[in-house]
Design an enzyme around this catalytic site. Sequence first.
Site, PDB file in Angstrom:
ATOM      1  N   GLU A  44       0.850  -1.189   0.000  1.00 15.75           N
ATOM      2  CA  GLU A  44       0.000   0.000   0.000  1.00 15.75           C
ATOM      3  C   GLU A  44       0.884   1.236   0.000  1.00 15.75           C
ATOM      4  OE1 GLU A  44      -3.232   0.156  -0.360  1.00 15.75           O
ATOM      5  OE2 GLU A  44      -3.555  -2.007  -0.298  1.00 15.75           O
ATOM      6  N   LYS A 367      15.046 -21.705 -37.073  1.00 16.50           N
ATOM      7  CA  LYS A 367      15.774 -21.981 -38.304  1.00 16.50           C
ATOM      8  C   LYS A 367      16.564 -20.756 -38.704  1.00 16.50           C
ATOM      9  CE  LYS A 367      15.398 -20.721 -41.968  1.00 16.50           C
ATOM     10  NZ  LYS A 367      16.350 -20.001 -42.892  1.00 16.50           N
ATOM     11  N   CYS A 452      13.992 -18.861 -46.489  1.00 18.00           N
ATOM     12  CA  CYS A 452      12.633 -18.602 -46.007  1.00 18.00           C
ATOM     13  C   CYS A 452      11.680 -19.708 -46.454  1.00 18.00           C
ATOM     14  CB  CYS A 452      12.138 -17.252 -46.515  1.00 18.00           C
ATOM     15  SG  CYS A 452      13.152 -15.850 -45.996  1.00 18.00           S
TER      16      CYS A 452
END
Length: 526
Positions: A44, A367, A452
């Site tokens: 608090e 990869k 890719c």
Amino acid sequence: MAKPTVDYSLYLVTDSGLNHPSRTLLQSVEDSILGGVTLVQLREKDLDTPAFIELARKVHAVTKKHNVPLLINDNLEVALAIDAEGAHVGQDDISCVEARRLLGPNKILGISTGTTEEAQKALADGADYIGIGTCFMTQTKSPKRTLGPIGVRAILEALPAESEMKTVVIGGIKHDNTRRVVTHSAGAHGRIVDGIAVVTGIVGAQDAKVASEQLLSEFKIGHELASKKHQNNIRGTVQDGRASVEDVIKSFPQMLTTLREKSPLTHHISNYVVMNDTANATLALGGSPIMAPSAIEAEDLSKVVSSVVLNIGTLTDSFVDCMYEAGKHANAQSKPVVFDPVGAGATKLREETTRKILNAMHVDIIKGNAGEISTIAKIIGGGDKTETIAMRGVDSMGSGFSNPAAIVQAIARREGAVVAMTGMIDYVSDGFRTVAIENGHAYQGRITGSGCMIASSIASFAAISPNDHFAAAVAGIVALNLAGEHAATRADVHGPGTFRAAFIDEIANLTPQQMLNDARIKTVTV
């Protein structure tokens, strides 16, 4: 009175400002304990000491009823006034040494840490536990930096294996990231975080009991997975149920047949340069691509796709946002995530994006070329200093690693993922099985996007091989490398330009039997 025994598994940190409006703070505390919270910290920041003491007495009555320790944040006067079980201090508050002097030897004392140096000092100063953070961005704090699971692991590894000081991770911990954080906390010497500290995920939840139950369940699962991961690393053996390399090769014909029969849908967040080629390669192989770079639809797509490819080739803010969303939702749906860190070591932006992706989600298959894998090794740390492979743009420079098989195996074990490093010879490892793939043709390196396309091929095979991502990665590389070999020998191929079109043709022409008969794969013992 002896120091209480503490279970740090699920550590609630209160915040009245974030408490769900449907219930009081006391109700939140009690509901969370009923859901499994094992330790409570009353925080608090805006109450003066008398009001803080009054509230603390009420909260303490609840925690004592359930035999759960209560710690007070920062204010030792309050902790002593209500005879709380202990206190937690920050780096900018009273020192750990002075706090221990005031509390005495039989109270629990914790301190916030964000660096290895702070953790080591806390150990020397007599803390019972450290709160490691901030792990992720959070509503309660605005940290200069976040650690992520990789940073948490680095701090754990800086502590002696024999140390009895406990560790709790804090900052943005939710039920959907708890398992990853805990699983990836297991470092080289086997330390695993002893608990998760949660604020908003519990006090801000509509049902604090249910939220606590979910968090505790995820913590236990993560802890069990981390323990299993460490034991497997010690043994250095293949886990029960994993197929041998020989059996993986024998499965190639059925894998390709199944892929073409099921035509699994793969969500690509890919770069603009090769988006058309990766889509066509996926189609030629037998899969089905969807090129969707919008974060808004990532959650909906995660329910219908079978795998996800994250490719950072052309970085834009919208692409990165979509990658985070697609990866996290794929994790939630148990769909395999293939990460292609294109050019990861070329710029600070690419390196930082790679770090964020590895921290934000579980990546099933990584990869990359030697330079990109070198950057991954640098990011995740651990073990001896790795060799650095330079990057020029998105291309890897130099002759590569002196022991590439050892590098991919070490990263695979550390991350709990499959790692595939492409080059003149490709290396794939899940940390236990490691192979060298000798198929392929030099023309593949002379056209944009051949790497890719391999990531897309891997993702298609991963979609139909959910229980063996190693097999998927090996099959995905072999399939496209064989297509490259076949394309290069065609009479109509005279160079990279004609090879590019022939390559797509030969991906489509590849037969299951060719994958079995023509694959040149060697098992590597590291």
